[in-house]
Structure formats: C-alpha cells, structure tokens
Design an enzyme around this catalytic site. Sequence first.
Site, PDB file in Angstrom:
ATOM      1  N   CYS A   1       0.805  -1.226   0.000  1.00 20.44           N
ATOM      2  CA  CYS A   1       0.000   0.000   0.000  1.00 20.44           C
ATOM      3  C   CYS A   1       0.838   1.277   0.000  1.00 20.44           C
ATOM      4  O   CYS A   1       0.309   2.356  -0.228  1.00 20.44           O
ATOM      5  CB  CYS A   1      -0.972   0.006   1.180  1.00 20.44           C
ATOM      6  SG  CYS A   1      -0.217   0.251   2.799  1.00 20.44           S
TER       7      CYS A   1
ATOM      8  N   HIS B   1      -2.255  11.315  15.353  1.00 20.96           N
ATOM      9  CA  HIS B   1      -2.835  10.617  14.205  1.00 20.96           C
ATOM     10  C   HIS B   1      -1.763   9.654  13.704  1.00 20.96           C
ATOM     11  O   HIS B   1      -0.627  10.054  13.437  1.00 20.96           O
ATOM     12  CB  HIS B   1      -3.212  11.602  13.106  1.00 20.96           C
ATOM     13  CG  HIS B   1      -3.594  10.940  11.819  1.00 20.96           C
ATOM     14  ND1 HIS B   1      -4.798  10.290  11.653  1.00 20.96           N
ATOM     15  CD2 HIS B   1      -2.921  10.802  10.659  1.00 20.96           C
ATOM     16  CE1 HIS B   1      -4.843   9.792  10.430  1.00 20.96           C
ATOM     17  NE2 HIS B   1      -3.723  10.089   9.807  1.00 20.96           N
TER      18      HIS B   1
ATOM     19  N   CYS C   1      -2.509   0.580   8.538  1.00 23.44           N
ATOM     20  CA  CYS C   1      -1.718   1.330   7.556  1.00 23.44           C
ATOM     21  C   CYS C   1      -1.245   2.605   8.263  1.00 23.44           C
ATOM     22  O   CYS C   1      -2.047   3.502   8.526  1.00 23.44           O
ATOM     23  CB  CYS C   1      -2.626   1.636   6.365  1.00 23.44           C
ATOM     24  SG  CYS C   1      -1.832   2.479   5.017  1.00 23.44           S
TER      25      CYS C   1
END
Length: 150
Positions: A65, A102, A120
């Site tokens: 990814c 985050h 991810c």
Amino acid sequence: MARTYGKSDEAIAALTPEQFRVTQQSGTERPGTGAYLDNKEAGIYVDIVSGEPLFASSDKYESGCGWPSFTKPIEPAHVNELRDTTHGMIRTEVRSAHGDSHLGHVFPDGPTDRGGLRYCINSASLRFVHRDDMVAQGYGDYLNQVEEVA
C-alpha cells in the site's frame, strides 16, 4: 514502576514539520516515502510524541500500500480507533491513546491468517526502537513480542 506516557509541549516542539503535519493535523505522508516502509529490523514502533508502544516488528508485513502495515497493535489499549468520514470515504482512523497522535487507518483487508486487519501507519508518527535498545529505553517488557533477526 509503571512507565507513563503523555503529550508534552516539549515533544511537540521537537517534531519535524512533516511529523507535526501528520500527528497533530491528521495528515498523511506520500506513499512510498516513509522512513520505516522497508525497515526489516527487529524492534518496536512507538508514538513519536508520547513514546507509548504501538506496534511490533513481528506484526509488520509488506502490504504493497505504500505505508508500513501491521496486523495488530502491540498494546491494544494504546491505540484508539475512530470513525473518519473525511475525503468522501468512511474509514477507521487510528490514533495513539496517550499522545493523541494521528497514526493512520485500519482496514479489513489484511492477511486472513493473522486476523484480517491492515493497520496502515505513517512513518512520520513513529519512532523505531531496535530490539537491542529496548531494555535500555524502558521497553523490556515487550521483548517477548519481538523476534530476533537471524
């Protein structure tokens, strides 16, 4: 003595502009650019802001990814999952519990033999602690969750 984790002005001031953008402004680093994408060393990944343990190298895998991917958190209580409806999508945001950084997002398309999840994660939100340094840096309790590299 139990280790404590938290967000401090000092830790925020030490962030690079990219680390600040990602962790404090819910940004995303460009795919394929993160420092830890290709890291194969044994150790743990901790929140760049609070130092709380987040992921083990043993749970890292190549998902293709463009960001480091993990099958599970090393300490589930250190990871908060929140509904994210930005960018016209419904996703699950991942934030550190103590640092409120985050980290990235979690998706249900991970390896089925390892739980089916893909965390991810932005490299900019992490600091890697090599297995050889874990005890000295206060993470010795997690050694049993990190495989030695032959």
